[in-house]
Design a protein around this motif. Structure first.
Motif, PDB file in Angstrom:
ATOM      1  N   PRO A 151     -35.241 -96.461 -39.058  1.00  0.00           N
ATOM      2  CA  PRO A 151     -34.915 -97.713 -38.371  1.00  0.00           C
ATOM      3  C   PRO A 151     -33.446 -97.783 -37.986  1.00  0.00           C
ATOM      4  O   PRO A 151     -32.563 -97.390 -38.741  1.00  0.00           O
ATOM      5  N   TYR A 152     -33.212 -98.274 -36.753  1.00  0.00           N
ATOM      6  CA  TYR A 152     -31.889 -98.495 -36.195  1.00  0.00           C
ATOM      7  C   TYR A 152     -31.163 -97.174 -35.912  1.00  0.00           C
ATOM      8  O   TYR A 152     -30.750 -96.921 -34.784  1.00  0.00           O
ATOM      9  N   LEU A 153     -30.978 -96.334 -36.900  1.00  0.00           N
ATOM     10  CA  LEU A 153     -30.248 -95.095 -36.703  1.00  0.00           C
ATOM     11  C   LEU A 153     -30.996 -94.151 -35.771  1.00  0.00           C
ATOM     12  O   LEU A 153     -30.411 -93.568 -34.858  1.00  0.00           O
ATOM     13  N   GLY A 154     -32.305 -93.996 -35.974  1.00  0.00           N
ATOM     14  CA  GLY A 154     -33.081 -93.113 -35.116  1.00  0.00           C
ATOM     15  C   GLY A 154     -33.109 -93.602 -33.683  1.00  0.00           C
ATOM     16  O   GLY A 154     -33.007 -92.806 -32.740  1.00  0.00           O
ATOM     17  N   ALA A 155     -33.264 -94.906 -33.485  1.00  0.00           N
ATOM     18  CA  ALA A 155     -33.267 -95.463 -32.131  1.00  0.00           C
ATOM     19  C   ALA A 155     -31.920 -95.257 -31.445  1.00  0.00           C
ATOM     20  O   ALA A 155     -31.859 -94.940 -30.241  1.00  0.00           O
ATOM     21  N   PHE A 156     -30.838 -95.409 -32.191  1.00  0.00           N
ATOM     22  CA  PHE A 156     -29.505 -95.213 -31.612  1.00  0.00           C
ATOM     23  C   PHE A 156     -29.300 -93.762 -31.171  1.00  0.00           C
ATOM     24  O   PHE A 156     -28.829 -93.489 -30.063  1.00  0.00           O
ATOM     25  N   VAL A 157     -29.684 -92.816 -32.033  1.00  0.00           N
ATOM     26  CA  VAL A 157     -29.475 -91.403 -31.717  1.00  0.00           C
ATOM     27  C   VAL A 157     -30.332 -90.979 -30.531  1.00  0.00           C
ATOM     28  O   VAL A 157     -29.850 -90.350 -29.579  1.00  0.00           O
ATOM     29  N   SER A 158     -31.631 -91.301 -30.570  1.00  0.00           N
ATOM     30  CA  SER A 158     -32.513 -90.894 -29.475  1.00  0.00           C
ATOM     31  C   SER A 158     -32.112 -91.557 -28.162  1.00  0.00           C
ATOM     32  O   SER A 158     -32.145 -90.927 -27.097  1.00  0.00           O
ATOM     33  N   GLY A 159     -31.726 -92.838 -28.203  1.00  0.00           N
ATOM     34  CA  GLY A 159     -31.276 -93.510 -26.995  1.00  0.00           C
ATOM     35  C   GLY A 159     -29.991 -92.923 -26.446  1.00  0.00           C
ATOM     36  O   GLY A 159     -29.832 -92.774 -25.217  1.00  0.00           O
ATOM     37  N   ALA A 160     -29.057 -92.563 -27.319  1.00  0.00           N
ATOM     38  CA  ALA A 160     -27.806 -91.950 -26.866  1.00  0.00           C
ATOM     39  C   ALA A 160     -28.064 -90.606 -26.203  1.00  0.00           C
ATOM     40  O   ALA A 160     -27.445 -90.274 -25.175  1.00  0.00           O
ATOM     41  N   VAL A 161     -28.984 -89.803 -26.748  1.00  0.00           N
ATOM     42  CA  VAL A 161     -29.311 -88.513 -26.141  1.00  0.00           C
ATOM     43  C   VAL A 161     -29.912 -88.717 -24.751  1.00  0.00           C
ATOM     44  O   VAL A 161     -29.569 -88.003 -23.800  1.00  0.00           O
ATOM     45  N   ALA A 162     -30.805 -89.696 -24.608  1.00  0.00           N
ATOM     46  CA  ALA A 162     -31.412 -89.961 -23.301  1.00  0.00           C
ATOM     47  C   ALA A 162     -30.364 -90.375 -22.278  1.00  0.00           C
ATOM     48  O   ALA A 162     -30.380 -89.923 -21.122  1.00  0.00           O
ATOM     49  N   VAL A 163     -29.439 -91.220 -22.670  1.00  0.00           N
ATOM     50  CA  VAL A 163     -28.388 -91.660 -21.751  1.00  0.00           C
ATOM     51  C   VAL A 163     -27.484 -90.491 -21.369  1.00  0.00           C
ATOM     52  O   VAL A 163     -27.098 -90.338 -20.194  1.00  0.00           O
ATOM     53  N   LEU A 164     -27.136 -89.633 -22.315  1.00  0.00           N
ATOM     54  CA  LEU A 164     -26.282 -88.481 -22.010  1.00  0.00           C
ATOM     55  C   LEU A 164     -26.975 -87.515 -21.055  1.00  0.00           C
ATOM     56  O   LEU A 164     -26.342 -86.973 -20.134  1.00  0.00           O
ATOM     57  N   VAL A 165     -28.266 -87.284 -21.268  1.00  0.00           N
ATOM     58  CA  VAL A 165     -29.006 -86.400 -20.368  1.00  0.00           C
ATOM     59  C   VAL A 165     -29.033 -86.980 -18.952  1.00  0.00           C
ATOM     60  O   VAL A 165     -28.815 -86.268 -17.967  1.00  0.00           O
ATOM     61  N   ALA A 166     -29.292 -88.275 -18.836  1.00  0.00           N
ATOM     62  CA  ALA A 166     -29.303 -88.913 -17.519  1.00  0.00           C
ATOM     63  C   ALA A 166     -27.927 -88.876 -16.872  1.00  0.00           C
ATOM     64  O   ALA A 166     -27.795 -88.649 -15.663  1.00  0.00           O
ATOM     65  N   LEU A 167     -26.871 -89.074 -17.658  1.00  0.00           N
ATOM     66  CA  LEU A 167     -25.518 -89.038 -17.121  1.00  0.00           C
ATOM     67  C   LEU A 167     -25.170 -87.660 -16.588  1.00  0.00           C
ATOM     68  O   LEU A 167     -24.549 -87.519 -15.527  1.00  0.00           O
ATOM     69  N   ALA A 168     -25.585 -86.626 -17.304  1.00  0.00           N
ATOM     70  CA  ALA A 168     -25.242 -85.278 -16.892  1.00  0.00           C
ATOM     71  C   ALA A 168     -26.025 -84.828 -15.668  1.00  0.00           C
ATOM     72  O   ALA A 168     -25.486 -84.126 -14.796  1.00  0.00           O
ATOM     73  N   ASP A 169     -27.291 -85.214 -15.575  1.00  0.00           N
ATOM     74  CA  ASP A 169     -28.141 -84.676 -14.510  1.00  0.00           C
ATOM     75  C   ASP A 169     -28.272 -85.601 -13.309  1.00  0.00           C
ATOM     76  O   ASP A 169     -28.431 -85.123 -12.185  1.00  0.00           O
ATOM     77  N   ARG A 170     -28.202 -86.926 -13.537  1.00  0.00           N
ATOM     78  CA  ARG A 170     -28.485 -87.865 -12.458  1.00  0.00           C
ATOM     79  C   ARG A 170     -27.325 -88.770 -12.093  1.00  0.00           C
ATOM     80  O   ARG A 170     -27.432 -89.546 -11.147  1.00  0.00           O
ATOM     81  N   GLY A 171     -26.240 -88.710 -12.848  1.00  0.00           N
ATOM     82  CA  GLY A 171     -25.084 -89.497 -12.488  1.00  0.00           C
ATOM     83  C   GLY A 171     -24.973 -90.800 -13.267  1.00  0.00           C
ATOM     84  O   GLY A 171     -25.837 -91.152 -14.076  1.00  0.00           O
ATOM     85  N   VAL A 172     -23.883 -91.514 -12.955  1.00  0.00           N
ATOM     86  CA  VAL A 172     -23.563 -92.724 -13.719  1.00  0.00           C
ATOM     87  C   VAL A 172     -24.578 -93.833 -13.477  1.00  0.00           C
ATOM     88  O   VAL A 172     -24.986 -94.540 -14.408  1.00  0.00           O
ATOM     89  N   VAL A 173     -25.018 -93.997 -12.229  1.00  0.00           N
ATOM     90  CA  VAL A 173     -25.924 -95.106 -11.909  1.00  0.00           C
ATOM     91  C   VAL A 173     -27.247 -94.956 -12.665  1.00  0.00           C
ATOM     92  O   VAL A 173     -27.733 -95.904 -13.302  1.00  0.00           O
ATOM     93  N   ILE A 174     -27.834 -93.770 -12.615  1.00  0.00           N
ATOM     94  CA  ILE A 174     -29.101 -93.548 -13.318  1.00  0.00           C
ATOM     95  C   ILE A 174     -28.900 -93.662 -14.829  1.00  0.00           C
ATOM     96  O   ILE A 174     -29.770 -94.172 -15.549  1.00  0.00           O
TER      97      ILE A 174
END
Length: 359
Positions: free
Chosen positions: A245-268
Motif C-alpha cells: 500500500p502507498y509505496l507500491g503505487a508510488f513506485v509503479s506510477g513513477a516508472v510509468a510517468v518516466l517511461v512516458a516522459l522519455a518516449d512521448r514527451g512532457v505533455v504525454i
C-alpha cells in the motif's frame, strides 16, 4: 505505591503493561526471524488460506467433500497463479526492452540537461562505472548463493501450498483444537479473537486483490490510449505493487510517468501523471471505502509505519506481510475493546448487546 497519587499509579501500571507487551513482541519477532525458514511458509499459507477460504467454503456448501474441495482449490490457485505469472512474465519480457530503453533515454536527457547547467557528470559517470564493476564482480562471485536462495524460495512456496491445503481442509478441527487449549471459561473469547484476526486478514487480501486488478486495468487502458510503450508490463507492475500500500503505487506510477516522459514527451507524461493520480483518487475515495468497508480500517500513517517496520525486519517479504498482520492485530484490538465496553456497560440502560460469535 499507596503513597503515590492515583494518576501516577495508573501511569505506572500502563507503563509496566507496555514494557511487558513490547518485550514479548520483541522476543516473538526475534524468534520468527531466527526460524524464518519455517515461519515464512506458515504466514504465506495463512494469507493464501484467507484469500481462498470463500472458494473452499462454497465448494463445501455444494456438498463437495472437504479434502476434495481443498485439493480443487489448491489446483485452481496453482493454475490461476501459474497463468498469471506466465502472462506477467511474457508481458515484461516483451515490453521490458521498451521500458528499459525509455528509462535510459530519460536518464540521458536528464544528464544532458544537468551537464548543460554546469554539473560535472564525468566524475559521476566514473563513480557509477566503478560501482557497477564492483557490483558485477560481487554478483558473479555469488551466483551459487543466488541459486540456493532461489531453491529455498521454491521450497518455501511448495511447503506453503501444502500448508494451504491442510489449513483449508482442517479449519474446523483448528477451531476445536483452539477451544480445547484455551483457559477454562475463555474458549469463547479466544475463538472470537482468532476469528476477528483472521477476518481482518481475509478482508485485506480479498479487497487488495480486487483493488489491484481494477487499478491495473484502469492504468493499462489509459497507457494504451496514450500510446505509451510497455503499457501491459507497466500494468502488471501496478498490479504487483498494489500489495504494498502507498509505496507500491508510488513506485509503479513513477516508472510509468518516466517511461512516458522519455518516449512521448512532457505533455504525454503529464497526461500519464493525471491518469495515475485519478486512479489513486478513485482507489482512495471510492474503491477502498466500498470494497474494504467491512474490514479493519487503518490510518495511512499506521500502514506506513507497519511497512517500514516489516522492511527493517524481513526486507521485501516483511513489507508484504506487515500490513495484513497489522490488520489482524487491529481486529484483535477491536474485538477486545468491544467486549470490555460491553462488560463495562452491563446494567446500564441502552448498553450494547454482547457480540455474537459465529460458529
Amino acid at each position: 505505591m499507596q503513597l503515590l497519587p492515583e494518576g501516577v499509579r495508573r501511569v505506572a501500571a500502563w507503563c509496566a503493561v507496555l514494557l511487558l507487551v513490547a518485550g514479548v513482541g520483541y522476543v516473538g519477532v526475534r524468534l520468527c526471524v531466527e526460524f524464518r525458514a519455517a515461519v515464512t511458509p506458515v504466514l504465506l499459507a495463512l494469507l493464501g488460506t484467507a484469500l481462498l477460504g470463500p472458494l473452499h467454503r462454497r465448494l463445501v456448501r455444494a456438498r463437495v467433500q472437504r479434502s476434495v474441495a481443498a485439493g480443487l482449490t489448491c489446483v485452481a490457485v496453482v493454475g490461476i497463479v501459474g497463468g498469471a505469472v506466465y502472462v506477467v512474465v511474457a508481458a515484461l519480457i516483451e515490453t521490458g526492452d521498451q521500458i528499459v530503453a525509455s528509462l535510459r533515454n530519460a536518464a540521458d536527457d536528464l544528464a544532458s540537461h544537468a551537464g548543460a547547467a554546469g554539473t560535472s557528470l564525468d566524475d559521476l559517470a566514473a563513480n557509477a562505472k566503478e560501482l557497477l564493476t564492483r557490483f558485477g564482480g560481487t554478483a558473479a562471485s555469488n551466483v551459487i548463493s543466488g541459486v540456493s536462495v532461489v531453491g529455498e524460495a521454491i521450497a518455501m512456496a511448495v511447503l506453503a501450498l501444502f500448508l494451504v491445503f491442510f489449513f483449508l481442509r482442517d479449519s474446523q478441527r483448528a477451531v476445536g483444537t483452539l477451544r480445547s487449549m484455551s483457559p477454562r471459561g475463555g474458549a469463547d473469547l479466544v475463538e472470537a479473537i482468532a476469528r476477528r484476526a483472521f477476518e481482518g486478514v481475509e478482508g485485506f487480501m480479498r479487497g487488495t486483490t480486487l483493488i489491484a486488478f481494477i487499478d491495473a486495468v484502469c492504468i493499462t487502458v489509459g497507457l494504451l490510449i496514450l500510446d505509451v510503450p510497455g503499457a501491459i508490463g507497466l500494468g502488471a507492475l501496478v498490479f504487483v505493487g498494489a500489495y504494498l500500500p502507498y509505496l507500491g503505487a508510488f513506485v509503479s506510477g513513477a516508472v510509468a510517468v518516466l517511461v512516458a516522459l522519455a518516449d512521448r514527451g512532457v505533455v504525454i507524461a503529464l497526461w500519464v501523471l493525471g491518469v495515475v493520480l485519478a486512479v489513486q483518487m478513485l482507489e482512495g475515495h471510492v474503491l477502498m471505502p466500498m470494497i474494504q468497508s467491512r474490514t479493519v480500517q487503518m490510518h495511512p500513517a499506521v500502514v506506513m509505519l507497519a511497512i517500514t517496520a516489516g522492511a527493517s525486519v524481513a526486507g521485501v517479504l516483511g513489507m508484504l506481510l506487515a500490513v495484513p498482520l497489522t490488520a489482524a492485530a487491529f481486529g484483535v484490538v477491536h474485538e477486545l475493546r468491544g467486549r470490555y465496553a460491553v462488560e463495562g456497560g452491563r446494567g446500564e440502560p441502552g448498553g450494547p448487546a454482547a457480540p455474537r460469535v459465529r460458529s
